[in-house]
Design a protein around this motif. Structure first.
Motif, PDB file in Angstrom:
ATOM      1  N   ALA A  72       0.861  -1.188   0.000  1.00 49.04           N
ATOM      2  CA  ALA A  72       0.000   0.000   0.000  1.00 49.04           C
ATOM      3  C   ALA A  72       0.894   1.234   0.000  1.00 49.04           C
ATOM      4  N   ASP A  73       0.875   1.966  -1.108  1.00 50.26           N
ATOM      5  CA  ASP A  73       1.662   3.193  -1.239  1.00 50.26           C
ATOM      6  C   ASP A  73       0.783   4.357  -0.810  1.00 50.26           C
ATOM      7  N   MET A  74       1.144   4.986   0.297  1.00 50.96           N
ATOM      8  CA  MET A  74       0.325   6.054   0.883  1.00 50.96           C
ATOM      9  C   MET A  74       0.916   7.436   0.584  1.00 50.96           C
ATOM     10  N   SER A  75       1.763   7.533  -0.441  1.00 51.07           N
ATOM     11  CA  SER A  75       2.405   8.831  -0.703  1.00 51.07           C
ATOM     12  C   SER A  75       1.475   9.797  -1.423  1.00 51.07           C
ATOM     13  N   GLY A  76       0.400   9.296  -2.038  1.00 49.18           N
ATOM     14  CA  GLY A  76      -0.547  10.175  -2.721  1.00 49.18           C
ATOM     15  C   GLY A  76      -1.800  10.405  -1.889  1.00 49.18           C
ATOM     16  N   ALA A  77      -2.815  10.959  -2.528  1.00 50.08           N
ATOM     17  CA  ALA A  77      -4.060  11.273  -1.823  1.00 50.08           C
ATOM     18  C   ALA A  77      -4.819   9.997  -1.455  1.00 50.08           C
ATOM     19  N   GLU A  78      -4.814   9.003  -2.313  1.00 50.62           N
ATOM     20  CA  GLU A  78      -5.491   7.732  -2.071  1.00 50.62           C
ATOM     21  C   GLU A  78      -4.451   6.614  -1.985  1.00 50.62           C
ATOM     22  N   PRO A  79      -4.737   5.546  -1.231  1.00 52.29           N
ATOM     23  CA  PRO A  79      -3.806   4.409  -1.220  1.00 52.29           C
ATOM     24  C   PRO A  79      -3.687   3.807  -2.627  1.00 52.29           C
ATOM     25  N   ARG A  80      -2.471   3.497  -3.024  1.00 52.80           N
ATOM     26  CA  ARG A  80      -2.272   2.793  -4.298  1.00 52.80           C
ATOM     27  C   ARG A  80      -1.788   1.390  -3.946  1.00 52.80           C
ATOM     28  N   ILE A  81      -2.574   0.384  -4.309  1.00 49.95           N
ATOM     29  CA  ILE A  81      -2.300  -0.992  -3.879  1.00 49.95           C
ATOM     30  C   ILE A  81      -1.670  -1.793  -5.018  1.00 49.95           C
ATOM     31  N   THR A  82      -0.556  -2.461  -4.709  1.00 48.18           N
ATOM     32  CA  THR A  82       0.033  -3.430  -5.629  1.00 48.18           C
ATOM     33  C   THR A  82      -0.161  -4.809  -5.000  1.00 48.18           C
ATOM     34  N   ARG A  83      -0.774  -5.744  -5.775  1.00 48.36           N
ATOM     35  CA  ARG A  83      -1.035  -7.086  -5.251  1.00 48.36           C
ATOM     36  C   ARG A  83      -0.072  -8.085  -5.878  1.00 48.36           C
ATOM     37  N   ILE A  84       0.585  -8.885  -5.040  1.00 46.85           N
ATOM     38  CA  ILE A  84       1.477  -9.935  -5.542  1.00 46.85           C
ATOM     39  C   ILE A  84       0.896 -11.280  -5.112  1.00 46.85           C
ATOM     40  N   GLU A  85       0.572 -12.130  -6.090  1.00 49.39           N
ATOM     41  CA  GLU A  85      -0.033 -13.432  -5.800  1.00 49.39           C
ATOM     42  C   GLU A  85       1.046 -14.505  -5.625  1.00 49.39           C
ATOM     43  N   ASN A  86       0.589 -15.689  -5.193  1.00 50.85           N
ATOM     44  CA  ASN A  86       1.459 -16.870  -5.131  1.00 50.85           C
ATOM     45  C   ASN A  86       2.664 -16.721  -4.207  1.00 50.85           C
ATOM     46  N   MET A  87       2.418 -16.149  -3.026  1.00 49.67           N
ATOM     47  CA  MET A  87       3.509 -16.063  -2.054  1.00 49.67           C
ATOM     48  C   MET A  87       3.704 -17.396  -1.325  1.00 49.67           C
ATOM     49  N   GLY A  88       2.720 -18.310  -1.416  1.00 49.94           N
ATOM     50  CA  GLY A  88       2.886 -19.614  -0.766  1.00 49.94           C
ATOM     51  C   GLY A  88       1.678 -19.963   0.089  1.00 49.94           C
ATOM     52  N   ASP A  89       1.750 -21.160   0.702  1.00 49.25           N
ATOM     53  CA  ASP A  89       0.627 -21.728   1.441  1.00 49.25           C
ATOM     54  C   ASP A  89       0.635 -21.254   2.900  1.00 49.25           C
ATOM     55  N   ARG A  90      -0.353 -20.477   3.245  1.00 52.12           N
ATOM     56  CA  ARG A  90      -0.558 -19.971   4.602  1.00 52.12           C
ATOM     57  C   ARG A  90       0.671 -19.243   5.188  1.00 52.12           C
ATOM     58  N   PRO A  91       0.981 -18.099   4.640  1.00 53.04           N
ATOM     59  CA  PRO A  91       2.038 -17.267   5.245  1.00 53.04           C
ATOM     60  C   PRO A  91       1.621 -16.916   6.675  1.00 53.04           C
ATOM     61  N   TYR A  92       2.532 -17.075   7.624  1.00 54.11           N
ATOM     62  CA  TYR A  92       2.142 -16.832   9.023  1.00 54.11           C
ATOM     63  C   TYR A  92       2.861 -15.655   9.642  1.00 54.11           C
ATOM     64  N   ASP A  93       3.908 -15.165   9.012  1.00 51.26           N
ATOM     65  CA  ASP A  93       4.642 -14.026   9.557  1.00 51.26           C
ATOM     66  C   ASP A  93       5.563 -13.525   8.452  1.00 51.26           C
ATOM     67  N   ALA A  94       6.112 -12.345   8.622  1.00 51.30           N
ATOM     68  CA  ALA A  94       7.023 -11.799   7.621  1.00 51.30           C
ATOM     69  C   ALA A  94       7.958 -10.812   8.291  1.00 51.30           C
ATOM     70  N   LEU A  95       9.010 -10.468   7.579  1.00 52.49           N
ATOM     71  CA  LEU A  95       9.919  -9.423   8.053  1.00 52.49           C
ATOM     72  C   LEU A  95      10.356  -8.601   6.858  1.00 52.49           C
ATOM     73  N   ILE A  96      10.871  -7.428   7.135  1.00 55.02           N
ATOM     74  CA  ILE A  96      11.537  -6.637   6.114  1.00 55.02           C
ATOM     75  C   ILE A  96      12.954  -6.404   6.594  1.00 55.02           C
ATOM     76  N   THR A  97      13.917  -6.464   5.681  1.00 48.31           N
ATOM     77  CA  THR A  97      15.298  -6.229   6.083  1.00 48.31           C
ATOM     78  C   THR A  97      15.456  -4.773   6.516  1.00 48.31           C
ATOM     79  N   ALA A  98      16.495  -4.511   7.293  1.00 47.59           N
ATOM     80  CA  ALA A  98      16.654  -3.194   7.917  1.00 47.59           C
ATOM     81  C   ALA A  98      16.758  -2.074   6.888  1.00 47.59           C
ATOM     82  N   ASN A  99      17.205  -2.389   5.680  1.00 48.36           N
ATOM     83  CA  ASN A  99      17.291  -1.351   4.654  1.00 48.36           C
ATOM     84  C   ASN A  99      15.973  -1.181   3.891  1.00 48.36           C
ATOM     85  N   GLY A 100      14.963  -1.963   4.251  1.00 49.42           N
ATOM     86  CA  GLY A 100      13.662  -1.802   3.610  1.00 49.42           C
ATOM     87  C   GLY A 100      13.579  -2.381   2.215  1.00 49.42           C
ATOM     88  N   ARG A 101      14.551  -3.181   1.798  1.00 55.53           N
ATOM     89  CA  ARG A 101      14.555  -3.692   0.420  1.00 55.53           C
ATOM     90  C   ARG A 101      13.862  -5.043   0.265  1.00 55.53           C
TER      91      ARG A 101
END
Lengths: 381, 381
Positions: B167-196
């Motif tokens: 969800a990109d909140m830099s504009g007036a409305e949220p701009r959503i990018t959807r990525i499918e096929n991340m896998g079966d029942r994702p239960y948690d996630a992290l982002i690396t410290a550099n945000g990449r």
């Protein structure tokens, strides 16, 4: 109401007035180099809050912060060590500890402040609370490249003798480790953000010398033999600041000496991986905190310009002229803005790092270094 | 003196009393999971300053800080979003924004707070100042792994549908990018410290799925196919926290699922480089800020023990038993100390990370998460 109570009321007004903005996480100080003053700034409001006077000669000044982000220790060229309280916006203490000083550091526990001196050469270490001297380490040399390292250590290097010393302050007395043969006339040094690698730049020869501080017996490691003024002996208008080295994931970016380019260096092997041509002789090459961009400023007479390099393509993606004499850059801790000191415009200018849009400006008298309080939480700044 | 002025005087006394310790750089909050309270702690003094009550169900709570390190946004299991003012030591605002929530994040500019919800599934985004809802993003799924990313973005993942949304909140409305096929029942996630790099753990299959957020069109990248419960189907007492991934220079360390080991992973290629056997099933494997050590705690019934691993040798260099139910660890920002929550001892215990000496302890009622204000300046925490 009695006079005493009135006086108390007045003092409460004063302390309440100063107490209001004292959540200190988004504050900063800007050095006004000509007037011996600093300006307290607020990142969130993009505003100046106060000017603090009486810091002596700030023509080549830097500062560090206490862990609570309340006190700044300002290192002046005249040997002055000034403790500024950014909550009360006053000078809490000041000592003139030497005749001619060049930079300082604060221990990882925030208890000790060290200053690097030319006159007399050496390092002096002070109690961060009282500014009483707790250790005097003469070195018989101008001392440069003073940084803090994990484990209550300070590392510094001798211009005259080419030695690096590690002062371990974790015990009752300083324990000094001396490393010889760092090279001919080291003029500056940096420590990597993780506190592992210490690297000195050399004025007297090409190349750099690294130390692995995780080693029990660190040995000088010569790296980047082509780094320096080189065969062509270009005129060097300003030796680049090594603190300006930028880590962008797996590579460092560093300003070339004399040449109009920045170098890309593999962070693990310290070997060169590429060069990007730039507008002028780079002074600072600073990575946005996420490492996606590197912002570069330049030496006189091209110091009105900034270039922004994309670290994936290594190409310049943006160039603009903020104004005359852009001396320093500081990113907000999470990188959404960058603040620039434009000395001869008498302004701090603030930009969005995604859109490059100008967001605001703040008046300052010959501003140079900008230091946000978030530095309190980092090693080697 | 008029009543109004007396009231003003009283309020000045109150604000002056609370104003004293408000340089906020070395403060922190500890979650007391059983009582819906948080304890304000001071790193420098190794002391508790205050208890703040009325935060609802904190049985699985986390929090983020405003950029000025004044306000904490506490995300409760019951859908409560509580804004705590650590300067006045009061609740500044509180909304119950959903029926069942799991974590939150704050935008890089500090203006937006996002909460990830199970009931109803989705993400809700609030004005950090007022806690008014500015965006409601239903996802028709339990939503997990919500993190902030540079550029005023939030990233989160759907347990039921295996999609990740940006969800990109830099504009007036949220701009959503959807990525499918991340896998079966994702239960948690992290982002690396550099945000990449965004990485999801999968409950329904072995392996992990990564996204390169620097790509214009991020695609799922399957990594570490051997990561998970694997063939042996060990009983898993507690799925490890992915936020516990530790970056130690060029490698990540991550807790294995079910097995008594941590894995070493090359940060650039996300391929496995080694394993270290541990005392039990690891829950958090956390790097000291300089990356030289990794501290590991364990799942029930072995959760009275801590092991410390040297990241150069990958060997265990220290083991000790702080007490029953060590739930969380937090390093001081420059790594000289670590604070541990020992739930069933009712204590926060404080250790020197160089000598392993115990430096102090603080009483707390069933403490779990410890959050120092320095987190305000980091991405993805």
């Amino acid at each position: 109401m009695k006079p005493l109570a009135l006086g108390l009321l007045a003092s409460l007004f004063i302390s309440a007035a100063h107490a209001e903005p004292t959540a200190t996480g988004d504050l900063g100080l800007v050095i006004e180099r000509a007037t011996g003053t600093v300006v307290l700034v607020d990142q969130s409001d993009r505003a100046a809050l106060a000017r603090i006077e009486g810091l002596g000669d700030l023509s080549h000044a830097s500062l560090v912060y206490s862990p609570d982000e309340r006190f700044a220790y300002v290192f002046g060229r005249d040997g002055g060590l000034t403790k500024v309280d950014i909550v009360t916006r006053t000078i809490a203490n000041r000592v003139v500890q030497a005749g001619n000083a060049i930079g300082g550091a604060i221990s990882d526990d925030g208890k000790l402040v060290a200053v690097s001196n030319y006159e007399p050469g050496g390092v002096r270490i002070f109690d961060a609370d009282t500014l009483e001297m707790v250790a005097d380490i003469p070195t018989d040399s101008k001392t440069i490249g003073l940084v803090d390292a994990p484990g209550r250590r300070f590392v510094f290097t001798m211009w005259d003798t080419g030695e690096t010393w590690i002062a371990d302050m974790s015990g009752a007395e300083p324990r000094i480790t001396r490393i010889e043969n760092m090279g001919d006339r080291p003029y500056d040094a940096l420590i990597t953000a993780n506190g592992r690698t210490y690297i000195t730049g050399l004025f007297g020869e090409d190349g750099l010398t690294a130390l692995d501080l995780w080693s029990d017996t660190p040995e000088p490691i010569r790296v980047l033999p082509g780094y320096g003024r080189g065969q062509e002996e270009m005129p060097v208008y300003k030796m680049p600041h090594l603190e300006g080295w930028a880590l962008t994931g797996s590579e460092f970016v560093l300003p070339a000496v004399g040449h109009h380019e920045v170098l890309w260096v593999d962070a693990a092997t310290l070997t060169e991986t590429g060069r990007t041509q730039t507008h002028g002789q780079p002074v600072f090459a600073m990575a946005r905190p996420d490492g996606r961009q590197v912002w570069v400023n330049f030496a006189h007479p091209l110091n009105d310009t900034i270039q922004v390099i994309d670290t994936v393509t290594k190409e310049i993606i943006h160039e603009f002229k903020p104004g005359p004499a852009v001396l320093h850059m500081e990113f907000t801790p999470r990188g959404h803005e960058v603040w620039l000191s434009v000395r001869d415009a008498g302004k701090i200018m603030i930009y969005d790092t995604q859109t490059f849009e100008k967001l605001g400006e703040i008046d300052a008298d010959s501003p140079s270094g900008i230091f946000f309080t978030a530095r309190a939480h980092r090693t080697g700044l």
